[in-house]
Design a protein around this motif. Structure first.
Motif, PDB file in Angstrom:
ATOM      1  N   TYR A   1       0.846  -1.187   0.000  1.00  0.00           N
ATOM      2  CA  TYR A   1       0.000   0.000   0.000  1.00  0.00           C
ATOM      3  C   TYR A   1       0.881   1.237   0.000  1.00  0.00           C
ATOM      4  O   TYR A   1       1.910   1.278   0.681  1.00  0.00           O
ATOM      5  CB  TYR A   1      -0.910   0.015   1.232  1.00  0.00           C
TER       6      TYR A   1
ATOM      7  N   CYS B   1      -1.505   7.886   0.376  1.00  0.00           N
ATOM      8  CA  CYS B   1      -2.171   8.690  -0.650  1.00  0.00           C
ATOM      9  C   CYS B   1      -2.911   9.859  -0.010  1.00  0.00           C
ATOM     10  O   CYS B   1      -3.044   9.951   1.211  1.00  0.00           O
ATOM     11  CB  CYS B   1      -3.118   7.824  -1.475  1.00  0.00           C
TER      12      CYS B   1
ATOM     13  N   THR C   1      -6.971  11.004  -4.057  1.00  0.00           N
ATOM     14  CA  THR C   1      -6.869   9.603  -4.472  1.00  0.00           C
ATOM     15  C   THR C   1      -8.000   8.789  -3.858  1.00  0.00           C
ATOM     16  O   THR C   1      -8.617   7.951  -4.530  1.00  0.00           O
ATOM     17  CB  THR C   1      -5.511   9.012  -4.067  1.00  0.00           C
ATOM     18  N   VAL C   2      -8.300   9.023  -2.591  1.00  0.00           N
ATOM     19  CA  VAL C   2      -9.410   8.321  -1.933  1.00  0.00           C
ATOM     20  C   VAL C   2     -10.716   8.610  -2.666  1.00  0.00           C
ATOM     21  O   VAL C   2     -11.570   7.726  -2.822  1.00  0.00           O
ATOM     22  CB  VAL C   2      -9.507   8.726  -0.448  1.00  0.00           C
TER      23      VAL C   2
ATOM     24  N   TYR D   1     -12.031   6.350  -5.383  1.00  0.00           N
ATOM     25  CA  TYR D   1     -12.776   5.175  -4.937  1.00  0.00           C
ATOM     26  C   TYR D   1     -14.100   5.561  -4.289  1.00  0.00           C
ATOM     27  O   TYR D   1     -15.091   4.830  -4.402  1.00  0.00           O
ATOM     28  CB  TYR D   1     -11.934   4.381  -3.927  1.00  0.00           C
TER      29      TYR D   1
ATOM     30  N   VAL E   1      -8.438   0.579  -0.201  1.00  0.00           N
ATOM     31  CA  VAL E   1      -7.991   1.685   0.645  1.00  0.00           C
ATOM     32  C   VAL E   1      -7.959   1.213   2.101  1.00  0.00           C
ATOM     33  O   VAL E   1      -8.893   0.549   2.559  1.00  0.00           O
ATOM     34  CB  VAL E   1      -8.936   2.904   0.524  1.00  0.00           C
TER      35      VAL E   1
ATOM     36  N   THR F   1      -4.008   7.688   4.970  1.00  0.00           N
ATOM     37  CA  THR F   1      -4.729   6.837   4.033  1.00  0.00           C
ATOM     38  C   THR F   1      -3.744   6.177   3.064  1.00  0.00           C
ATOM     39  O   THR F   1      -2.740   6.771   2.669  1.00  0.00           O
ATOM     40  CB  THR F   1      -5.769   7.640   3.234  1.00  0.00           C
TER      41      THR F   1
ATOM     42  N   GLU G   1      -3.441   3.522  -0.483  1.00  0.00           N
ATOM     43  CA  GLU G   1      -4.066   2.882  -1.641  1.00  0.00           C
ATOM     44  C   GLU G   1      -3.316   1.608  -1.983  1.00  0.00           C
ATOM     45  O   GLU G   1      -2.075   1.580  -1.969  1.00  0.00           O
ATOM     46  CB  GLU G   1      -4.031   3.836  -2.841  1.00  0.00           C
TER      47      GLU G   1
ATOM     48  N   SER H   1      -1.268  -0.772  -3.911  1.00  0.00           N
ATOM     49  CA  SER H   1      -0.362  -0.506  -5.027  1.00  0.00           C
ATOM     50  C   SER H   1       0.217  -1.768  -5.645  1.00  0.00           C
ATOM     51  O   SER H   1       0.875  -1.710  -6.686  1.00  0.00           O
ATOM     52  CB  SER H   1       0.791   0.404  -4.566  1.00  0.00           C
TER      53      SER H   1
END
Length: 277
Positions: free
Chosen positions: A55, A58, A62-63, A66, A113, A124, A126, A128
Motif C-alpha cells: 500500500y 495517498c 486519491t481516496v 474510490y 484503501v 490513508t 491505496e 499498489s
C-alpha cells in the motif's frame, strides 16, 4: 590572575569565539540531524506491506477516486481494525492501528484503501501491488489477483494522454468485452531484455541503423542526449495512460499503453498483439 587575563585576553577571546562557534555548529548539526532523522521516520510510513499486499500513502483526492462522496479523512471512514504495524521512532518502536475503509467494507468491496492511525492522525493508503506478483508475472496472474475473470468484472476503462488529460471513459459492455479479450492476450511479461529489444526494434524500423542507438547487454544506449531525446519523442507518440476500474472496488491505475514499441505496461511490460484503441 588579572595580569594573565590581560596578557592573554585576545587568545581567550579567540578561544571563547571558537567555543561559541563550535557550540553553534553542534546545535546546528543536532537540528539538522533531528530533521534528517524525522524525515527518515516519515519515509518509513510512505509504503506499507500488509496481508500480502503493498500500500502507498495517498491523499484525499486519491481516496475520492474510490469514494467520490468523501470530502475529508475522518474516523467515520474507519471500519474493522485489521491489526497494527510497528515503526521506528525517536523514542523507540511505535505501534499504529490499521483499519479497513468502512464505506468500501459496507459495499462488500475489496481492500483498495486502508487507514492507519499515527500520533492521533489518520493516514490513508491505496493498494499498489501484491507481494506474490514481484518479479515478472504473466497477465493471467495479474488478472487473478485483481479478480478479473470475465468481461463483466470491468466497470470502466479510462484513457488519458501523456499529459494526464482524460480522453475517454469506456463503459459500454461490448467495448469492455473487446478490451478484456485483448488484455488477456498480453500473455507473458517480456522482461527487461525483451522490453529493450522492442524499443530498439521500433527505433530501427523508423530511423534505421544510424549509429545513434545501440542495444548492449539487454539495454538500449544512446550516443548522446540529442539521440536519446529523438528516440523518446518517437517512442511516446500516441502514448496513453490507462486506468482499469473493477466492480469489486479495485483499480489498476496508470498503466502505460505505448503503441510505437507495441508495449502495454501493467505490472510488467507485455507485447501488444493487436491495437486496443
Amino acid at each position: 590572575m588579572k595580569a594573565f587575563l590581560k596578557k592573554n585576553k585576545f587568545v581567550l577571546l579567540a578561544a571563547a569565539g571558537i567555543l561559541l562557534l563550535g557550540c553553534g555548529w553542534m546545535l546546528l548539526w543536532q537540528h539538522l540531524g533531528h530533521q534528517v532523522s524525522r524525515a527518515a521516520y516519515d519515509a518509513a510510513y510512505e509504503q506499507i506491506a500488509f496481508d500480502g499486499a503493498y500500500y502507498a500513502q495517498c491523499d484525499t483526492e486519491t481516496v475520492q477516486l474510490y469514494l467520490p462522496e468523501v470530502t475529508e479523512i475522518s474516523r467515520k471512514l474507519c471500519g474493522e481494525q485489521l491489526g497494527s504495524l510497528s515503526f521506528p521512532s525517536e523514542n523507540g518502536t511505535v505501534s499504529c492501528p490499521l483499519y479497513a475503509c468502512k464505506p468500501l467494507e459496507d459495499a462488500g468491496k475489496k481492500r483498495a484503501v486502508l487507514l492507519m492511525e499515527r500520533e492521533g492522525k489518520l493516514l490513508t493508503y491505496e493498494l499498489s501491488g501484491f507481494q506474490y506478483l514481484d518479479g515478472e508475472p504473466d497477465i493471467w496472474a495479474v488478472c487473478a489477483s485483481y479478480g478479473i475473470g470475465y468481461p463483466e468484472d470491468f466497470a470502466s476503462v479510462t484513457l488519458y494522454d501523456k499529459e494526464g488529460s482524460e480522453l475517454e471513459t469506456i463503459t459500454d459492455p461490448d467495448a469492455l468485452s473487446d478490451f478484456y479479450d485483448k488484455f488477456l492476450k498480453l500473455g507473458e511479461d517480456l522482461g527487461d531484455a525483451g522490453t529493450a529489444q522492442a524499443y530498439y526494434d521500433a527505433y530501427i524500423r523508423k530511423f534505421g541503423k544510424n549509429g545513434k542507438l545501440r542495444l548492449e547487454d539487454g539495454t538500449v544506449k544512446a550516443a548522446d542526449d540529442a539521440a536519446y531525446q529523438e528516440a523518446m519523442e518517437y517512442w511516446t507518440e500516441d502514448l496513453r495512460t490507462v486506468t482499469i476500474r473493477m466492480k469489486n472496488g479495485l483499480m489498476l491505475r496508470n498503466c502505460i499503453y505505448a503503441p510505437v514499441p507495441g508495449i502495454f505496461s501493467v505490472y510488467g511490460d507485455y507485447a501488444i498483439t493487436e491495437p486496443f484503441f
